[in-house]
Design a protein around this motif. Structure first.
Motif, PDB file in Angstrom:
ATOM      1  N   ALA A 155       3.045  27.945   7.803  1.00  0.00           N
ATOM      2  CA  ALA A 155       1.933  28.839   7.483  1.00  0.00           C
ATOM      3  C   ALA A 155       0.598  28.217   7.861  1.00  0.00           C
ATOM      4  O   ALA A 155      -0.301  28.904   8.378  1.00  0.00           O
ATOM      5  N   GLU A 165       0.190  28.366  11.558  1.00  0.00           N
ATOM      6  CA  GLU A 165      -0.076  29.755  11.932  1.00  0.00           C
ATOM      7  C   GLU A 165      -1.548  30.091  11.686  1.00  0.00           C
ATOM      8  O   GLU A 165      -2.181  30.786  12.479  1.00  0.00           O
ATOM      9  N   GLU A 196       8.047  26.109   5.010  1.00  0.00           N
ATOM     10  CA  GLU A 196       7.312  27.369   5.030  1.00  0.00           C
ATOM     11  C   GLU A 196       5.814  27.130   4.948  1.00  0.00           C
ATOM     12  O   GLU A 196       5.030  27.776   5.659  1.00  0.00           O
ATOM     13  N   ILE A 218      -3.156  37.661   8.770  1.00  0.00           N
ATOM     14  CA  ILE A 218      -3.056  36.266   8.325  1.00  0.00           C
ATOM     15  C   ILE A 218      -4.359  35.882   7.648  1.00  0.00           C
ATOM     16  O   ILE A 218      -5.414  35.879   8.285  1.00  0.00           O
TER      17      ILE A 218
END
Length: 699
Positions: free
Chosen positions: A329, A332, A325, A399
């Motif tokens: 992230a 991203e 994860e 984000i």
């Protein structure tokens, strides 16, 4: 009856009421015994010295103890205890609560500069977590990474999933929970209502309800009687209406309760003025009672070991999931920077220009806030300004990405990709670790199957016993098994936990160890004295895959002792000295401007972990199995590995003379003189002796 070794939820509810009386006591010191027992020494204005104990190992307890029942302070405090002393010295004990109806106590400490929370988990494997004011974990005895919760330094502390509190539940909710069960009354109280076995039975007895009554046969009358019994129990706990008992069976303590129990009516009982006093007396006596004799042929608890390995796998799987994860992230964030390139570039340019004009960060933050109010997209995207780190956080379509304005968009994105790669590398290490755990689990399951299929385990035990009982000293011919290892070019030993430690004998070897053999996961040690070996505690060997290691305190202490014993501390005839430990990235050959580093020397940058008053003593011994050779180093590591040993301390005999004295002593012990000459000549013994004079310690 088996003696109680863990406090129940009812016990903790009673304990919290009494511990509240010590609010305002000031913390003097904190001690850690055997990695699972914490002792908080405090001073109370009315009561004087207060000793609070929290234990989370095989025994799980918390209570105030009589000072005469407290063990002497252990030796050098481990890092966990030192951290607690730094945070709690002079702090006020502000109270304790029980988390819901779980076996978790939350202790609060207040100090002018910072407040600290101690969470004691008195269930399962047991744990203690130290939290800062924001609830973030500072340190914990055990790291937990599960899908449902995390207990790890740097993370927000995660409590277990909520459980129903039977002491506060309403009648309708109580009935619904009982009706959801498909078993009998006592099991429902024990599990669904979280009372546990003993108090589930006690509630049934006090309510006059048959314990084995099936839930489907229980009606309103039984439910009302049970609920009323629970209410009376809750009232006594909340009001502190205690009449504590310690129960004894066959002259052995078996339980301590805050009030008399009908389920214990057949046992001998001793009364106490407080539940704390009862618990203190109970656990003090329990600790000193002899263990029950066993035949040595009992079946190993394979199920417990299998469950332990499965828990480790669950934690490792949770860690892997977390790595995935976090890596996703970071990627991203990097992609979001490129997707909003122009916007981010504008933010960077604006902040960089302001900083070039020496505009304070506070003023930059105010300007961005004003711009956001005016609807300027670049200003609206900035959600945080961190003056301490010189960074801003931007919101890119939901984000949030930290941005360093001193570099461009590409560099910021590259840092995010690099971080994702680093996290994925940690994931690879976790995957390798979980594979090892699975292999250990399979090995336990195979052993269990073999035990159940035949009597092979007994034979294996006999074989092992024979091997342990080999009298190497009296053997007329000891077989020689002496393979060569790369680390024999240096000083070396294996810690009591199996980790390799190497050290240099001179400047050339110090250089070689750092340049050729030091890896990022190792630990670098050095005596706090001029003239000493570069000492490395190795995480892995040169041909092994790199992996992160959580070194036990025992290995760290033995490496520090090695660094001190083979330094100028010994040569100067001193019996103790200090050492420090750093990570490999803190070690450099690049001097400060205008300075010079001599051969074999290094610059250490950043914080150091110190080991104070480390004893300068070594042991040399003859190892006969699995290899035959001289070994030497800290006594705690060497003595269990050798067939026979000698301890040495700084003394009057030169190194070569001391080696000859050791050889003569070993010669008197071994029947096979030929073996001794081949593996343990004076020259080979001398390789393991510190520089300077030595004397053999008379036993």
């Amino acid at each position: 009856m088996d003696a109680k070794r863990e406090l129940t939820s009812v016990d903790l509810a009673a304990l919290v009421t009494e511990l509240g009386r010590y609010e305002g006591a000031k913390v003097d010191k904190v001690y850690l015994y055997d990695d699972d027992l914490l002792r908080f020494r405090m001073r109370d204005f009315d009561r004087g010295r207060v000793e609070l104990l929290i234990e989370v190992g095989d025994v799980k307890r918390a209570h105030v103890a009589d000072p005469e029942h407290v063990a002497d302070a252990p030796g050098r405090p481990p890092n966990f205890a030192m951290m607690l002393r730094n945070r709690l010295s002079g702090a006020d004990f502000a109270g304790v609560t029980q988390y819901e109806f779980d076996r978790i106590l939350v202790f609060e400490f207040e100090r002018d500069d910072e407040n600290t929370t101690i969470v004691a988990e008195l269930f399962g494997q047991g744990n203690v977590a130290v939290l800062d004011e924001s609830g973030e974990v500072v340190r914990s005895l055990e790291t937990v990474r599960l899908k449902s919760r995390t207990v790890a330094p740097g993370s927000q502390y995660g409590f277990p999933d909520s459980r129903i509190d039977p002491l506060t539940v309403g009648y309708d909710a109580f009935v619904r929970r009982m009706d959801e069960s498909d078993t009998d009354v006592v099991r429902t109280l024990a599990t669904q209502l979280n009372f546990g076995g003993l108090y589930g039975e006690e509630v049934c007895t006090r309510a006059g309800v048959e314990k084995t009554l099936d839930i489907s046969d229980a009606g309103e009358a039984e439910y009302e009687a049970l609920y009323d019994a629970i209410g009376r129990l809750a009232d006594r706990l909340h009001e502190g209406d205690f009449d504590p008992r310690v129960y004894v069976e066959d002259d052995r303590v078996v339980d301590a309760t805050p009030f008399p129990l009908e389920e214990r009516a057949t046992l001998e009982a001793e009364g106490f003025d407080s539940f704390n006093a009862a618990l203190d007396d109970y656990f003090y006596r329990l600790e000193r009672e002899p263990e029950e004799e066993t035949t040595g042929t009992e079946r190993p608890d394979f199920e417990a070991e299998i469950a332990k390995q499965q828990r480790i796998i669950d934690q490792q799987e949770g860690a892997i999931e977390g790595f995935e994860e976090r890596a996703a992230a970071e990627r991203e964030r990097a992609e979001a920077l490129y997707a909003h390139y122009d916007l981010v570039d504008e933010i960077i340019s604006t902040v960089r220009a302001a900083r070039a004009e020496s505009v304070p960060w506070e003023e930059i933050e105010e300007t961005l806030a004003e711009g956001a109010e005016q609807g300027i997209p670049a200003a609206e995207a900035v959600v945080d300004v961190n003056a301490a780190e010189g960074a801003v956080t931007v919101d890119l379509d939901g984000i949030e990405v930290p941005v360093d304005p001193s570099v461009g968009v590409e560099k910021n994105a590259d840092e995010r990709y690099t971080e994702a790669k680093r996290i994925e590398e940690k994931k690879e290490g976790a995957l390798a670790a979980i594979e090892n755990t699975r292999q250990e689990l399979e090995a336990v399951e195979r052993r269990r199957d073999e035990w159940e299929a035949a009597d092979e385990a007994d034979e294996a035990d006999d074989d092992e016993a024979e091997e342990r009982d080999v009298d190497w000293l009296s053997m007329s011919s000891v077989p020689i098994k002496q393979p060569e290892h790369w680390y024999e070019d240096f000083r070396w030993f294996h810690t009591s936990d199996g980790f390799l430690v190497i050290g240099g004998r001179n400047a050339d070897e110090n250089e070689a160890i750092v340049k050729k053999y030091m890896d990022g996961n190792d630990r670098f040690f050095h005596a706090q004295a001029h003239g000493g070996p570069v000492t490395l505690l190795k995480a892995t060997g040169p041909s092994e895959k790199a992996r992160e290691v959580d070194f036990p305190d025992s290995s760290l202490e033995e490496a520090a002792r090695f660094a001190v014993s083979y330094s100028s501390v010994w040569k100067d005839g001193r019996f103790a000295g200090d050492a420090y430990m750093v990570d490999p990235e803190q070690v450099s050959k690049t001097p400060e401007s205008g300075e010079y580093i001599e051969k074999g020397g290094f610059v250490i940058r950043g914080d150091r972990t110190y080991f104070r008053d480390v004893s300068a003593s070594v042991a040399v011994g003859i190892q006969c199995d699995p290899e035959t050779r001289v070994i030497g180093g800290p006594p705690s590591a060497i003595e269990p590995q050798a067939a026979t040993t000698l301890r040495l301390e700084p003394g009057k005999f030169a190194q070569n003379d001391a080696a000859k004295r050791c050889y003569r002593e070993f010669k008197e012990r071994f029947a096979d003189q030929s073996f001794l000459r081949k593996v343990a000549s004076p020259d080979k013994i001398q390789e393991f002796l510190p520089p300077g004079g030595s004397s053999i310690v008379e036993e």
